[in-house]
Design an enzyme around this catalytic site. Structure first.
Site, mmCIF file in Angstrom:
data_model
loop_
_atom_site.group_PDB
_atom_site.id
_atom_site.type_symbol
_atom_site.label_atom_id
_atom_site.label_comp_id
_atom_site.label_asym_id
_atom_site.label_seq_id
_atom_site.Cartn_x
_atom_site.Cartn_y
_atom_site.Cartn_z
ATOM 1 N N CYS A 56 -4.336 7.992 9.851
ATOM 2 C CA CYS A 56 -4.585 7.424 11.182
ATOM 3 C C CYS A 56 -4.076 8.381 12.260
ATOM 4 O O CYS A 56 -3.028 8.980 12.139
ATOM 5 C CB CYS A 56 -3.834 6.108 11.324
ATOM 6 S SG CYS A 56 -4.587 4.798 10.363
ATOM 7 N N ASP B 184 4.859 0.103 11.982
ATOM 8 C CA ASP B 184 3.567 -0.406 11.499
ATOM 9 C C ASP B 184 3.321 -1.840 11.920
ATOM 10 O O ASP B 184 2.230 -2.366 11.700
ATOM 11 C CB ASP B 184 3.486 -0.317 9.966
ATOM 12 C CG ASP B 184 3.383 1.114 9.513
ATOM 13 O OD1 ASP B 184 3.512 1.359 8.306
ATOM 14 O OD2 ASP B 184 3.198 1.994 10.370
ATOM 15 N N LYS C 99 0.836 -1.219 0.000
ATOM 16 C CA LYS C 99 0.000 0.000 0.000
ATOM 17 C C LYS C 99 0.862 1.258 0.000
ATOM 18 O O LYS C 99 0.632 2.183 -0.772
ATOM 19 C CB LYS C 99 -0.892 0.001 1.241
ATOM 20 C CG LYS C 99 -1.533 1.342 1.563
ATOM 21 C CD LYS C 99 -2.391 1.329 2.805
ATOM 22 C CE LYS C 99 -1.638 1.499 4.078
ATOM 23 N NZ LYS C 99 -1.329 2.890 4.454
ATOM 24 N N ASN C 100 1.890 1.291 0.850
ATOM 25 C CA ASN C 100 2.659 2.525 1.026
ATOM 26 C C ASN C 100 3.649 2.775 -0.095
ATOM 27 O O ASN C 100 4.158 3.885 -0.237
ATOM 28 C CB ASN C 100 3.345 2.537 2.389
ATOM 29 C CG ASN C 100 2.302 2.655 3.507
ATOM 30 O OD1 ASN C 100 1.147 3.024 3.247
ATOM 31 N ND2 ASN C 100 2.678 2.327 4.718
ATOM 32 N N ARG D 142 -8.710 0.098 4.926
ATOM 33 C CA ARG D 142 -7.867 1.066 4.207
ATOM 34 C C ARG D 142 -6.569 0.418 3.761
ATOM 35 O O ARG D 142 -5.950 0.851 2.797
ATOM 36 C CB ARG D 142 -7.540 2.251 5.126
ATOM 37 C CG ARG D 142 -8.716 3.134 5.421
ATOM 38 C CD ARG D 142 -8.308 4.298 6.266
ATOM 39 N NE ARG D 142 -7.103 4.916 5.712
ATOM 40 C CZ ARG D 142 -6.360 5.787 6.371
ATOM 41 N NH1 ARG D 142 -6.683 6.106 7.604
ATOM 42 N NH2 ARG D 142 -5.303 6.320 5.821
ATOM 43 N N ARG E 154 1.797 14.130 13.250
ATOM 44 C CA ARG E 154 1.994 13.941 11.808
ATOM 45 C C ARG E 154 2.183 15.249 11.042
ATOM 46 O O ARG E 154 1.437 15.601 10.135
ATOM 47 C CB ARG E 154 0.878 13.071 11.226
ATOM 48 C CG ARG E 154 0.679 11.842 12.099
ATOM 49 C CD ARG E 154 -0.032 10.732 11.480
ATOM 50 N NE ARG E 154 0.811 10.028 10.502
ATOM 51 C CZ ARG E 154 0.338 8.997 9.795
ATOM 52 N NH1 ARG E 154 -0.904 8.631 9.943
ATOM 53 N NH2 ARG E 154 1.109 8.380 8.929
HETATM 54 C C1 EPZ Z 1 4.480 6.596 6.430
HETATM 55 O O1 EPZ Z 1 3.842 7.648 7.122
HETATM 56 C C2 EPZ Z 1 3.446 5.484 6.367
HETATM 57 N N1 EPZ Z 1 2.260 5.976 5.657
HETATM 58 C C3 EPZ Z 1 3.062 5.048 7.771
HETATM 59 O O2 EPZ Z 1 2.235 3.912 7.635
HETATM 60 C C4 EPZ Z 1 4.310 4.617 8.531
HETATM 61 O O3 EPZ Z 1 3.947 4.331 9.866
HETATM 62 C C5 EPZ Z 1 5.349 5.742 8.496
HETATM 63 O O4 EPZ Z 1 5.624 6.113 7.140
HETATM 64 C C6 EPZ Z 1 6.662 5.321 9.150
HETATM 65 O O5 EPZ Z 1 7.166 4.187 8.492
HETATM 66 C C7 EPZ Z 1 2.307 6.030 4.315
HETATM 67 O O6 EPZ Z 1 3.301 5.685 3.696
HETATM 68 C C8 EPZ Z 1 1.051 6.519 3.635
HETATM 69 P P1 EPZ Z 1 7.042 9.566 8.459
HETATM 70 P P2 EPZ Z 1 4.550 9.104 7.173
HETATM 71 O O7 EPZ Z 1 7.048 10.840 7.701
HETATM 72 O O8 EPZ Z 1 5.233 9.349 5.874
HETATM 73 C C9 EPZ Z 1 7.766 12.792 11.852
HETATM 74 C C10 EPZ Z 1 0.354 2.578 7.880
HETATM 75 O O9 EPZ Z 1 0.025 1.952 8.880
HETATM 76 N N2 EPZ Z 1 7.661 13.783 10.769
HETATM 77 O O10 EPZ Z 1 8.081 8.539 8.163
HETATM 78 O O11 EPZ Z 1 3.555 10.074 7.652
HETATM 79 C C11 EPZ Z 1 6.441 12.099 12.125
HETATM 80 O O12 EPZ Z 1 5.661 12.869 13.011
HETATM 81 C C12 EPZ Z 1 0.857 3.991 8.036
HETATM 82 O O13 EPZ Z 1 0.384 2.106 6.715
HETATM 83 C C13 EPZ Z 1 7.956 15.119 11.053
HETATM 84 O O14 EPZ Z 1 8.282 15.476 12.188
HETATM 85 O O15 EPZ Z 1 5.621 8.857 8.306
HETATM 86 C C14 EPZ Z 1 6.887 10.792 12.723
HETATM 87 O O16 EPZ Z 1 7.165 10.977 14.097
HETATM 88 C C15 EPZ Z 1 0.657 4.526 9.449
HETATM 89 N N3 EPZ Z 1 7.876 16.017 10.044
HETATM 90 C C16 EPZ Z 1 8.214 10.492 12.003
HETATM 91 O O17 EPZ Z 1 8.635 11.734 11.435
HETATM 92 C C17 EPZ Z 1 7.536 15.674 8.766
HETATM 93 O O18 EPZ Z 1 7.512 16.568 7.889
HETATM 94 C C18 EPZ Z 1 8.074 9.478 10.873
HETATM 95 O O19 EPZ Z 1 7.031 9.916 10.035
HETATM 96 C C19 EPZ Z 1 7.233 14.318 8.501
HETATM 97 C C20 EPZ Z 1 7.312 13.386 9.512
#
Ligand code: EPZ
Length: 430
Positions: free
Chosen positions: A117, A305, A22-23, A397, A122
């Site tokens: 979610c 995840d 999915k991702n 989803r 986020r």
């Molecule tokens: C992706 O989310 C995935 N979603 C998430 O999967 C997954 O948990 C996550 O990556 C981590 O592997 C999709 O790909 C659609 P991040 P994303 O940016 O991109 C912080 C699922 O279950 N951060 O890697 O939103 C953030 O708050 C979902 O399939 C900032 O601070 O995750 C978090 O603490 C849930 N500033 C950390 O980084 C930013 O601009 C990692 O977030 C972006 C992120």
């Protein structure tokens, strides 16, 4: 409201074919609008987030031809809109990928701030930092991100935190920027590499995906391609945990075992038998499984995840396990639900202290988010008696035909949308 109802106690056994990631698909679908030529994408998972994104791509003017549930042909030559505004799209996290794709191709984008979610705040500050470094003016107005650039020029970007979304989004925009972009401290998840490979199949020049530094030489345009999505690491891990939690024997097929190494390692630690084959992994649960500790980290560390699914498995092992959630600040919402089934977990900040119990009893529980919902289904299938999981829209989803795949492994589970149907299920099963 649709629910899953299940009668637990059957060890799950058999083979299951894993769907596309999915991702990876979400980033790849967004990137597919960066060319005016035909793009054919195969091995798409048939899940809600993908279907929503395809609707949004169609809405901005691209043609979307669903060849079958797992294959789509997209042609974005007629996109007439760089403003994505669709009620449902606000609910999915991946809406932000339209910013990088539209900004890269049209130097302009207006996209609602992402939903997704509720597992933490986020933010998208790192995405915005990257776009600004490439020369875009980015503002947030009326709940949307407005990005605009005269030209995008390659830059040196350091990500303060490892971020999957920011890595993919900046990579897309930089693919069509002038000159060289270097992005440091990037995410290395398999789905990040898949999006990089997809962009390169369209003529982009991206090197280093899967390492800490990605180097991109901007090109003038991208061309059409045919591409197949990698298997879903998290769906595979979810079924591996289901084998462990129900003391079953499941072979997950159509996987890349290397992507599952951290999950396999942890299941071995608790005493499961784990056998790696070329494109499959077999997990055999054991009657007595023991505690271990988990610390979620960016890939190749243990995936956040997979944290809820592993925690449920640990809640049914002997001894005390410690789970530290290092990525998101609110990813233990399933703990109170699991307590209703006899789970014994104490949360202190971003640490869960899990005291193993001999078994769960069935109960009515709510899915708080996508992966926690899947974890509660695993708990229900391991529990004695009936369990009803509410709010299964979250689960749908990200998991394709979840209940159908579980039934093929011997699970006694059905999707129902009324108490009457739930009663009928109970009468049928007895
Ligand atoms: C992706 O989310 C995935 N979603 C998430 O999967 C997954 O948990 C996550 O990556 C981590 O592997 C999709 O790909 C659609 P991040 P994303 O940016 O991109 C912080 C699922 O279950 N951060 O890697 O939103 C953030 O708050 C979902 O399939 C900032 O601070 O995750 C978090 O603490 C849930 N500033 C950390 O980084 C930013 O601009 C990692 O977030 C972006 C992120």
């Amino acid at each position: 409201m649709e629910q899953y109802i299940m009668k637990g106690g059957n060890p799950l056994a058999g083979e299951i074919t894993i769907s596309g990631a999915k991702n990876a698909a979400l980033g790849i679908l967004a990137a597919s609008i960066m060319t005016d030529e035909d793009v054919v994408i195969e091995n798409l998972p048939d899940v809600r987030d993908i279907n929503v994104l395809l609707e949004a791509i169609q809405e901005i003017g691209a043609s979307v031809n669903r060849i079958n549930r797992h294959t789509v042909k997209i042609n974005a030559s007629n996109i007439h809109e760089v403003s994505v505004d669709d009620d449902y799209i606000r609910k999915i996290r991946a809406s932000y990928y339209f910013i990088g794709a539209l900004l890269g191709k049209y130097k302009s984008a207006q996209v609602p701030l992402p939903g997704g979610c509720n597992i933490g705040s986020r933010p998208i500050d790192l995405h915005i930092k990257g776009f600004r470094a490439l020369g875009a003016k980015v503002d947030i107005e009326r709940g949307a991100v407005l990005a605009h650039a005269i030209d995008l020029v390659g830059s040196h970007i350091y990500l303060d935190k490892v971020s999957v979304g920011a890595t993919i989004n900046i990579m897309m925009a930089a693919s069509l920027a002038d000159g060289q972009t270097t992005i440091e401290n990037v995410a290395k998840e398999p789905h990040v590499v898949d999006v990089a490979n997809f962009l390169n199949s369209m003529g982009a020049n991206i090197k280093g995906a899967g390492t800490d530094i990605i180097r991109i030489k901007g090109v003038r345009r991208l061309h059409g391609t045919e591409y197949s999505i990698i298997p879903d690491q998290i769906e595979a891990g979810t079924f591996m945990c289901a084998a462990a939690a129900t003391r079953g024997d499941i072979t997950v097929k159509n996987v890349i075992p290397k992507h599952l190494e951290s999950i396999s390692a942890k299941l071995l630690e608790i005493g499961c038998e784990v056998v790696e084959l070329d494109d499959a992994v077999r997990v055999v649960g054991k009657p007595r499984q023991h505690h271990t500790n988990i610390n979620t980290l960016p890939y190749p560390g243990f995936p956040t995840d997979m944290q809820p699914q592993m925690a449920v498995t640990l809640a049914l092992t002997e001894g005390t396990s410690i789970v530290t959630e290092s990525i998101f600040e609110n990813r233990f919402k399933y703990v109170d639900e699991l307590a209703r089934m006899g789970g014994c977990i104490k949360v202190e900040g971003n640490v869960a202290i899990i005291s193993g119990v001999n078994g769960f009893t069935g109960a009515q529980v709510n899915a708080p988010d996508l992966r926690a919902g899947a974890a509660l289904v695993i708990a229900g299938l391991a529990a004695e008696g009936y369990t009803v999981v509410d709010e299964i829209g979250y689960i749908q989803r990200g998991y394709e035909h979840f209940e159908r795949k579980l039934r093929s492994l011997g699970a006694v589970i059905e999707k129902v949308d009324s108490d009457k149907e739930a009663q009928k299920f109970k009468l049928k099963i007895g």
